[in-house]
Write a protein that holds these residues in place. Structure first.
Motif, PDB file in Angstrom:
ATOM      1  N   ALA A  42       1.251  22.938   2.011  1.00  0.00           N
ATOM      2  CA  ALA A  42       2.198  23.819   1.318  1.00  0.00           C
ATOM      3  C   ALA A  42       3.606  23.647   1.887  1.00  0.00           C
ATOM      4  CB  ALA A  42       1.753  25.276   1.446  1.00  0.00           C
ATOM      5  N   ILE A  43       3.700  23.511   3.191  1.00  0.00           N
ATOM      6  CA  ILE A  43       5.006  23.311   3.831  1.00  0.00           C
ATOM      7  C   ILE A  43       5.639  22.007   3.354  1.00  0.00           C
ATOM      8  CG2 ILE A  43       6.184  22.953   6.038  1.00  0.00           C
ATOM      9  CD1 ILE A  43       3.937  24.773   7.264  1.00  0.00           C
ATOM     10  N   GLU A  44       4.846  20.940   3.305  1.00  0.00           N
ATOM     11  CA  GLU A  44       5.353  19.653   2.828  1.00  0.00           C
ATOM     12  C   GLU A  44       5.780  19.747   1.362  1.00  0.00           C
ATOM     13  OE1 GLU A  44       6.739  15.915   3.005  1.00  0.00           O
ATOM     14  OE2 GLU A  44       5.971  17.060   4.709  1.00  0.00           O
ATOM     15  N   TRP A  45       4.992  20.434   0.554  1.00  0.00           N
ATOM     16  CA  TRP A  45       5.340  20.626  -0.852  1.00  0.00           C
ATOM     17  C   TRP A  45       6.665  21.385  -0.970  1.00  0.00           C
ATOM     18  CZ3 TRP A  45       5.936  25.076  -3.798  1.00  0.00           C
ATOM     19  CH2 TRP A  45       6.060  24.874  -5.180  1.00  0.00           C
ATOM     20  N   GLY A  46       6.837  22.422  -0.154  1.00  0.00           N
ATOM     21  CA  GLY A  46       8.083  23.189  -0.168  1.00  0.00           C
ATOM     22  C   GLY A  46       9.279  22.342   0.211  1.00  0.00           C
ATOM     23  N   ARG A  47       9.101  21.469   1.188  1.00  0.00           N
ATOM     24  CA  ARG A  47      10.190  20.562   1.575  1.00  0.00           C
ATOM     25  C   ARG A  47      10.514  19.600   0.442  1.00  0.00           C
ATOM     26  NH1 ARG A  47       8.340  19.393   7.746  1.00  0.00           N
ATOM     27  NH2 ARG A  47       9.210  21.309   8.607  1.00  0.00           N
ATOM     28  N   ASP A  48       9.473  19.079  -0.202  1.00  0.00           N
ATOM     29  CA  ASP A  48       9.687  18.177  -1.339  1.00  0.00           C
ATOM     30  C   ASP A  48      10.409  18.898  -2.476  1.00  0.00           C
ATOM     31  OD1 ASP A  48       8.426  16.153   0.040  1.00  0.00           O
ATOM     32  OD2 ASP A  48       6.525  16.348  -1.049  1.00  0.00           O
ATOM     33  N   LEU A  49      10.022  20.137  -2.740  1.00  0.00           N
ATOM     34  CA  LEU A  49      10.662  20.933  -3.789  1.00  0.00           C
ATOM     35  C   LEU A  49      12.138  21.159  -3.460  1.00  0.00           C
ATOM     36  CD1 LEU A  49      10.319  22.587  -6.419  1.00  0.00           C
ATOM     37  CD2 LEU A  49       9.763  24.559  -4.964  1.00  0.00           C
ATOM     38  N   CYS A  50      12.417  21.482  -2.225  1.00  0.00           N
ATOM     39  CA  CYS A  50      13.803  21.695  -1.797  1.00  0.00           C
ATOM     40  C   CYS A  50      14.610  20.413  -1.950  1.00  0.00           C
ATOM     41  CB  CYS A  50      13.818  22.174  -0.353  1.00  0.00           C
ATOM     42  SG  CYS A  50      15.453  22.647   0.231  1.00  0.00           S
ATOM     43  N   GLN A  51      14.064  19.283  -1.532  1.00  0.00           N
ATOM     44  CA  GLN A  51      14.754  18.005  -1.664  1.00  0.00           C
ATOM     45  C   GLN A  51      15.007  17.661  -3.134  1.00  0.00           C
ATOM     46  OE1 GLN A  51      16.290  16.043   0.444  1.00  0.00           O
ATOM     47  NE2 GLN A  51      15.805  17.478   2.067  1.00  0.00           N
ATOM     48  N   TYR A  52      14.049  17.985  -3.995  1.00  0.00           N
ATOM     49  CA  TYR A  52      14.231  17.752  -5.427  1.00  0.00           C
ATOM     50  C   TYR A  52      15.438  18.523  -5.951  1.00  0.00           C
ATOM     51  CZ  TYR A  52      13.669  18.242 -10.425  1.00  0.00           C
ATOM     52  OH  TYR A  52      13.920  18.275 -11.770  1.00  0.00           O
ATOM     53  N   TYR A  53      15.515  19.821  -5.627  1.00  0.00           N
ATOM     54  CA  TYR A  53      16.637  20.619  -6.112  1.00  0.00           C
ATOM     55  C   TYR A  53      17.968  20.154  -5.519  1.00  0.00           C
ATOM     56  CZ  TYR A  53      13.791  23.823  -8.783  1.00  0.00           C
ATOM     57  OH  TYR A  53      12.967  24.351  -9.730  1.00  0.00           O
ATOM     58  N   ILE A  54      17.951  19.713  -4.291  1.00  0.00           N
ATOM     59  CA  ILE A  54      19.174  19.162  -3.687  1.00  0.00           C
ATOM     60  C   ILE A  54      19.601  17.899  -4.436  1.00  0.00           C
ATOM     61  CG2 ILE A  54      20.087  17.995  -1.634  1.00  0.00           C
ATOM     62  CD1 ILE A  54      18.467  20.041   0.025  1.00  0.00           C
ATOM     63  N   SER A  55      18.618  17.055  -4.792  1.00  0.00           N
ATOM     64  CA  SER A  55      18.943  15.790  -5.432  1.00  0.00           C
ATOM     65  C   SER A  55      19.509  15.961  -6.856  1.00  0.00           C
ATOM     66  CB  SER A  55      17.711  14.875  -5.488  1.00  0.00           C
ATOM     67  OG  SER A  55      16.765  15.328  -6.436  1.00  0.00           O
ATOM     68  N   ILE A  56      19.173  17.054  -7.540  1.00  0.00           N
ATOM     69  CA  ILE A  56      19.676  17.258  -8.898  1.00  0.00           C
ATOM     70  C   ILE A  56      20.866  18.220  -8.948  1.00  0.00           C
ATOM     71  CG2 ILE A  56      17.449  16.732  -9.953  1.00  0.00           C
ATOM     72  CD1 ILE A  56      17.176  19.785 -10.522  1.00  0.00           C
ATOM     73  N   SER A  57      21.255  18.727  -7.794  1.00  0.00           N
ATOM     74  CA  SER A  57      22.373  19.684  -7.784  1.00  0.00           C
ATOM     75  C   SER A  57      23.709  18.949  -7.786  1.00  0.00           C
ATOM     76  CB  SER A  57      22.274  20.599  -6.560  1.00  0.00           C
ATOM     77  OG  SER A  57      22.438  19.863  -5.373  1.00  0.00           O
ATOM     78  N   GLU A  58      24.746  19.672  -8.161  1.00  0.00           N
ATOM     79  CA  GLU A  58      26.114  19.149  -8.164  1.00  0.00           C
ATOM     80  C   GLU A  58      26.954  19.948  -7.191  1.00  0.00           C
ATOM     81  OE1 GLU A  58      27.709  19.127 -12.088  1.00  0.00           O
ATOM     82  OE2 GLU A  58      25.977  18.089 -12.936  1.00  0.00           O
ATOM     83  N   SER A  59      27.812  19.252  -6.470  1.00  0.00           N
ATOM     84  CA  SER A  59      28.692  19.894  -5.503  1.00  0.00           C
ATOM     85  C   SER A  59      29.738  20.739  -6.211  1.00  0.00           C
ATOM     86  CB  SER A  59      29.367  18.826  -4.656  1.00  0.00           C
ATOM     87  OG  SER A  59      30.212  19.422  -3.712  1.00  0.00           O
ATOM     88  N   VAL A  60      29.992  21.934  -5.677  1.00  0.00           N
ATOM     89  CA  VAL A  60      31.024  22.825  -6.217  1.00  0.00           C
ATOM     90  C   VAL A  60      32.149  22.889  -5.187  1.00  0.00           C
ATOM     91  CG1 VAL A  60      31.563  25.164  -6.959  1.00  0.00           C
ATOM     92  CG2 VAL A  60      29.314  24.166  -7.448  1.00  0.00           C
ATOM     93  N   GLU A  61      33.344  22.559  -5.621  1.00  0.00           N
ATOM     94  CA  GLU A  61      34.482  22.572  -4.703  1.00  0.00           C
ATOM     95  C   GLU A  61      35.525  23.559  -5.133  1.00  0.00           C
ATOM     96  OE1 GLU A  61      35.892  18.783  -3.517  1.00  0.00           O
ATOM     97  OE2 GLU A  61      33.928  17.877  -3.835  1.00  0.00           O
TER      98      GLU A  61
END
Length: 51
Positions: free
Chosen positions: A32-51
């Motif tokens: 579950a911990i590994e899945w949570g890390r993968d989920l977090c990395q997924y959302y980071i990879s599709i996010s856009e930086s706000v400046e």
């Protein structure tokens, strides 16, 4: 909300109206911990930086 530490995973959920709900999911299982890390990395990879 996603919190994936070395020894636990904590997920928090929003209600349909956008307000943070009082439902949370917590696990100490390594998979579950590994899945949570993968989920977090997924959302980071599709996010856009706000400046």
């Amino acid at each position: 909300m996603i919190v994936a530490m070395d020894n636990f995973l904590l997920l928090g959920f929003f209600k349909h109206n956008g307000i943070y709900g009082n439902k949370e999911l917590m696990s100490h299982d390594k998979r579950a911990i590994e899945w949570g890390r993968d989920l977090c990395q997924y959302y980071i990879s599709i996010s856009e930086s706000v400046e």
